[in-house]
Structure formats: structure tokens, C-alpha cells
Design a protein around this motif. Structure first.
Motif, PDB file in Angstrom:
ATOM      1  N   ILE A  22      41.721 -67.037  48.180  1.00 33.48           N
ATOM      2  CA  ILE A  22      40.416 -67.446  47.664  1.00 33.48           C
ATOM      3  C   ILE A  22      39.722 -68.236  48.764  1.00 33.48           C
ATOM      4  O   ILE A  22      40.331 -69.088  49.407  1.00 33.48           O
ATOM      5  N   VAL A  23      38.456 -67.947  48.994  1.00 33.37           N
ATOM      6  CA  VAL A  23      37.679 -68.617  50.036  1.00 33.37           C
ATOM      7  C   VAL A  23      36.715 -69.597  49.388  1.00 33.37           C
ATOM      8  O   VAL A  23      36.063 -69.275  48.389  1.00 33.37           O
ATOM      9  N   VAL A  24      36.646 -70.790  49.946  1.00 34.61           N
ATOM     10  CA  VAL A  24      35.662 -71.796  49.550  1.00 34.61           C
ATOM     11  C   VAL A  24      34.723 -71.980  50.728  1.00 34.61           C
ATOM     12  O   VAL A  24      35.169 -72.337  51.824  1.00 34.61           O
ATOM     13  N   GLU A  25      33.448 -71.701  50.524  1.00 29.92           N
ATOM     14  CA  GLU A  25      32.474 -71.801  51.610  1.00 29.92           C
ATOM     15  C   GLU A  25      31.138 -72.245  51.037  1.00 29.92           C
ATOM     16  O   GLU A  25      30.674 -71.683  50.038  1.00 29.92           O
ATOM     17  N   ILE A  26      30.518 -73.269  51.652  1.00 32.44           N
ATOM     18  CA  ILE A  26      29.236 -73.761  51.159  1.00 32.44           C
ATOM     19  C   ILE A  26      28.050 -73.039  51.798  1.00 32.44           C
ATOM     20  O   ILE A  26      26.970 -73.056  51.246  1.00 32.44           O
ATOM     21  N   ASP A  27      28.254 -72.399  52.936  1.00 31.21           N
ATOM     22  CA  ASP A  27      27.195 -71.623  53.573  1.00 31.21           C
ATOM     23  C   ASP A  27      27.071 -70.285  52.841  1.00 31.21           C
ATOM     24  O   ASP A  27      28.024 -69.506  52.818  1.00 31.21           O
ATOM     25  N   PRO A  28      25.921 -70.007  52.233  1.00 29.63           N
ATOM     26  CA  PRO A  28      25.797 -68.784  51.433  1.00 29.63           C
ATOM     27  C   PRO A  28      25.981 -67.496  52.238  1.00 29.63           C
ATOM     28  O   PRO A  28      26.510 -66.509  51.710  1.00 29.63           O
ATOM     29  N   ILE A  29      25.590 -67.484  53.499  1.00 34.70           N
ATOM     30  CA  ILE A  29      25.747 -66.285  54.328  1.00 34.70           C
ATOM     31  C   ILE A  29      27.225 -65.994  54.564  1.00 34.70           C
ATOM     32  O   ILE A  29      27.692 -64.867  54.408  1.00 34.70           O
ATOM     33  N   LYS A  30      27.984 -67.026  54.916  1.00 38.39           N
ATOM     34  CA  LYS A  30      29.420 -66.833  55.131  1.00 38.39           C
ATOM     35  C   LYS A  30      30.133 -66.494  53.828  1.00 38.39           C
ATOM     36  O   LYS A  30      31.102 -65.737  53.832  1.00 38.39           O
ATOM     37  N   ALA A  31      29.668 -67.053  52.718  1.00 33.52           N
ATOM     38  CA  ALA A  31      30.262 -66.723  51.420  1.00 33.52           C
ATOM     39  C   ALA A  31      30.056 -65.247  51.091  1.00 33.52           C
ATOM     40  O   ALA A  31      30.972 -64.576  50.609  1.00 33.52           O
ATOM     41  N   VAL A  32      28.872 -64.729  51.373  1.00 30.95           N
ATOM     42  CA  VAL A  32      28.603 -63.310  51.135  1.00 30.95           C
ATOM     43  C   VAL A  32      29.456 -62.444  52.061  1.00 30.95           C
ATOM     44  O   VAL A  32      29.986 -61.409  51.647  1.00 30.95           O
ATOM     45  N   GLU A  33      29.613 -62.867  53.306  1.00 24.06           N
ATOM     46  CA  GLU A  33      30.483 -62.130  54.230  1.00 24.06           C
ATOM     47  C   GLU A  33      31.907 -62.068  53.696  1.00 24.06           C
ATOM     48  O   GLU A  33      32.564 -61.033  53.783  1.00 24.06           O
ATOM     49  N   ALA A  34      32.387 -63.177  53.132  1.00 22.16           N
ATOM     50  CA  ALA A  34      33.738 -63.206  52.569  1.00 22.16           C
ATOM     51  C   ALA A  34      33.858 -62.230  51.405  1.00 22.16           C
ATOM     52  O   ALA A  34      34.858 -61.520  51.277  1.00 22.16           O
ATOM     53  N   VAL A  35      32.837 -62.173  50.571  1.00 24.15           N
ATOM     54  CA  VAL A  35      32.848 -61.220  49.451  1.00 24.15           C
ATOM     55  C   VAL A  35      32.861 -59.796  49.974  1.00 24.15           C
ATOM     56  O   VAL A  35      33.623 -58.948  49.489  1.00 24.15           O
ATOM     57  N   TYR A  36      32.031 -59.514  50.970  1.00 27.43           N
ATOM     58  CA  TYR A  36      31.999 -58.166  51.555  1.00 27.43           C
ATOM     59  C   TYR A  36      33.334 -57.778  52.174  1.00 27.43           C
ATOM     60  O   TYR A  36      33.689 -56.616  52.223  1.00 27.43           O
ATOM     61  N   MET A  37      34.084 -58.771  52.645  1.00 28.94           N
ATOM     62  CA  MET A  37      35.388 -58.495  53.248  1.00 28.94           C
ATOM     63  C   MET A  37      36.494 -58.412  52.194  1.00 28.94           C
ATOM     64  O   MET A  37      37.651 -58.196  52.527  1.00 28.94           O
ATOM     65  N   GLY A  38      36.133 -58.612  50.925  1.00 31.20           N
ATOM     66  CA  GLY A  38      37.086 -58.423  49.841  1.00 31.20           C
ATOM     67  C   GLY A  38      37.767 -59.672  49.326  1.00 31.20           C
ATOM     68  O   GLY A  38      38.738 -59.582  48.576  1.00 31.20           O
ATOM     69  N   TYR A  39      37.270 -60.843  49.696  1.00 27.61           N
ATOM     70  CA  TYR A  39      37.873 -62.094  49.242  1.00 27.61           C
ATOM     71  C   TYR A  39      37.156 -62.609  47.998  1.00 27.61           C
ATOM     72  O   TYR A  39      35.963 -62.377  47.820  1.00 27.61           O
ATOM     73  N   GLU A  40      37.888 -63.329  47.178  1.00 28.22           N
ATOM     74  CA  GLU A  40      37.268 -64.050  46.072  1.00 28.22           C
ATOM     75  C   GLU A  40      36.642 -65.306  46.645  1.00 28.22           C
ATOM     76  O   GLU A  40      37.233 -65.956  47.507  1.00 28.22           O
ATOM     77  N   VAL A  41      35.478 -65.676  46.164  1.00 30.24           N
ATOM     78  CA  VAL A  41      34.810 -66.897  46.619  1.00 30.24           C
ATOM     79  C   VAL A  41      34.592 -67.781  45.403  1.00 30.24           C
ATOM     80  O   VAL A  41      34.076 -67.334  44.381  1.00 30.24           O
ATOM     81  N   MET A  42      35.023 -69.021  45.501  1.00 31.31           N
ATOM     82  CA  MET A  42      34.880 -69.996  44.418  1.00 31.31           C
ATOM     83  C   MET A  42      34.438 -71.328  44.987  1.00 31.31           C
ATOM     84  O   MET A  42      34.486 -71.549  46.188  1.00 31.31           O
ATOM     85  N   GLU A  43      34.059 -72.226  44.079  1.00 29.63           N
ATOM     86  CA  GLU A  43      33.803 -73.604  44.478  1.00 29.63           C
ATOM     87  C   GLU A  43      35.138 -74.332  44.561  1.00 29.63           C
ATOM     88  O   GLU A  43      36.118 -73.944  43.923  1.00 29.63           O
ATOM     89  N   LEU A  44      35.162 -75.409  45.318  1.00 27.52           N
ATOM     90  CA  LEU A  44      36.408 -76.110  45.605  1.00 27.52           C
ATOM     91  C   LEU A  44      37.081 -76.664  44.349  1.00 27.52           C
ATOM     92  O   LEU A  44      38.290 -76.551  44.193  1.00 27.52           O
ATOM     93  N   HIS A  45      36.301 -77.228  43.453  1.00 30.56           N
ATOM     94  CA  HIS A  45      36.917 -77.815  42.265  1.00 30.56           C
ATOM     95  C   HIS A  45      37.560 -76.757  41.372  1.00 30.56           C
ATOM     96  O   HIS A  45      38.556 -77.021  40.713  1.00 30.56           O
ATOM     97  N   GLU A  46      37.015 -75.536  41.353  1.00 32.57           N
ATOM     98  CA  GLU A  46      37.621 -74.447  40.583  1.00 32.57           C
ATOM     99  C   GLU A  46      38.877 -73.927  41.279  1.00 32.57           C
ATOM    100  O   GLU A  46      39.905 -73.707  40.657  1.00 32.57           O
ATOM    101  N   ALA A  47      38.763 -73.703  42.568  1.00 35.38           N
ATOM    102  CA  ALA A  47      39.873 -73.125  43.335  1.00 35.38           C
ATOM    103  C   ALA A  47      41.068 -74.071  43.412  1.00 35.38           C
ATOM    104  O   ALA A  47      42.218 -73.622  43.407  1.00 35.38           O
ATOM    105  N   SER A  48      40.807 -75.365  43.469  1.00 36.91           N
ATOM    106  CA  SER A  48      41.919 -76.323  43.601  1.00 36.91           C
ATOM    107  C   SER A  48      42.805 -76.352  42.362  1.00 36.91           C
ATOM    108  O   SER A  48      43.967 -76.736  42.445  1.00 36.91           O
ATOM    109  N   LYS A  49      42.283 -75.936  41.220  1.00 36.25           N
ATOM    110  CA  LYS A  49      43.068 -75.920  39.983  1.00 36.25           C
ATOM    111  C   LYS A  49      44.136 -74.832  39.994  1.00 36.25           C
ATOM    112  O   LYS A  49      45.164 -74.971  39.341  1.00 36.25           O
ATOM    113  N   ILE A  50      43.891 -73.751  40.730  1.00 36.36           N
ATOM    114  CA  ILE A  50      44.840 -72.629  40.735  1.00 36.36           C
ATOM    115  C   ILE A  50      45.540 -72.449  42.076  1.00 36.36           C
ATOM    116  O   ILE A  50      46.340 -71.540  42.240  1.00 36.36           O
ATOM    117  N   ALA A  51      45.268 -73.336  43.025  1.00 41.28           N
ATOM    118  CA  ALA A  51      45.816 -73.192  44.378  1.00 41.28           C
ATOM    119  C   ALA A  51      47.274 -73.628  44.459  1.00 41.28           C
ATOM    120  O   ALA A  51      47.645 -74.657  43.916  1.00 41.28           O
TER     121      ALA A  51
END
Length: 120
Positions: free
Chosen positions: A73-102
């Protein structure tokens, strides 16, 4: 380069300033180093969830290597890099959500900054 000129070297390649060095070290070298460190700590990655905070060159390399072994899961605040991560097949979440399942959190942000702050 000054030293090389002083000893009369006619042809030289400056690796420190090259783009290839940045790609090789930051993208691939760091990811492989992360995997090596996790394996030396005897951490089984199969079935785990790894959260990569930051999707710059270092974060991309870490995500690229870890995706072969676990959920990434990728956490990224820059929207362009977040979209790139999605295009590369990664899940993108906010940090507080991702930290619960990490199971593993990798901070790939510059100068050790976690942004936004990790909330409990």
C-alpha cells in the motif's frame, strides 16, 4: 574532475552526477537493500501488508521489490505521484487508514518526515 585533469586523464565518466546512478541506487539499490534487511531480521513477508510512505525514487524501488512478496500500500500526499502509483497497480491510502492494517511500514519520505502525522 579537477584531480583527473591533474593526472592527465583524457576520458572519464563522472558517475556521481549521472542520472543512471540515481536510478540504480535510489530505485533499485534501496529496494534490494530493504529486502535484504528484512530477510536478515528473519521477517516472513508472505501474507504481510507493507505500507510505503512516499512514492519518489526510493519509495518506488521499495514498492517494486516488496510487491513480489507481500501486499503493498502506498501513502503519498502528492496527487500526481499518487495517481502514478495507482497506474502502476498499487493501492493508495491515507496514512491513518494504512497504519491500521500495516505489518511493515517503510518511510521513504525525505529527511525522515512522516506527513501527515501518524495518528493513533
Amino acid at each position: 574532475m579537477k584531480y583527473l585533469r591533474s593526472i592527465d586523464v583524457r576520458k572519464a565518466i563522472v558517475i556521481d552526477d549521472s542520472i543512471v546512478k540515481g536510478i540504480g541506487e535510489n530505485i533499485y539499490g534501496t529496494g534490494i537493500g530493504l529486502l535484504d534487511g528484512l530477510m536478515r531480521l528473519n521477517i516472513n513477508l508472505i501474507g504481510k501488508t507493507a505500507v510505503i510512505v512516499g512514492f519518489g525514487k526510493v519509495g518506488r524501488g521499495c514498492a517494486h521489490v516488496l510487491r513480489n512478496f507481500c501486499r503493498v500500500i502506498v501513502v503519498e500526499i502528492d496527487p500526481i505521484k499518487a495517481v502514478e502509483a495507482v497506474y502502476m497497480g498499487y493501492e493508495v491510502m491515507e496514512l491513518h487508514e494504512a497504519s491500521k492494517i500495516a505489518d511493515i511500514v517503510v518511510n521513504a519520505r525525505e529527511r525522515g518526515k512522516l506527513s501527515p502525522p501518524l495518528s493513533t
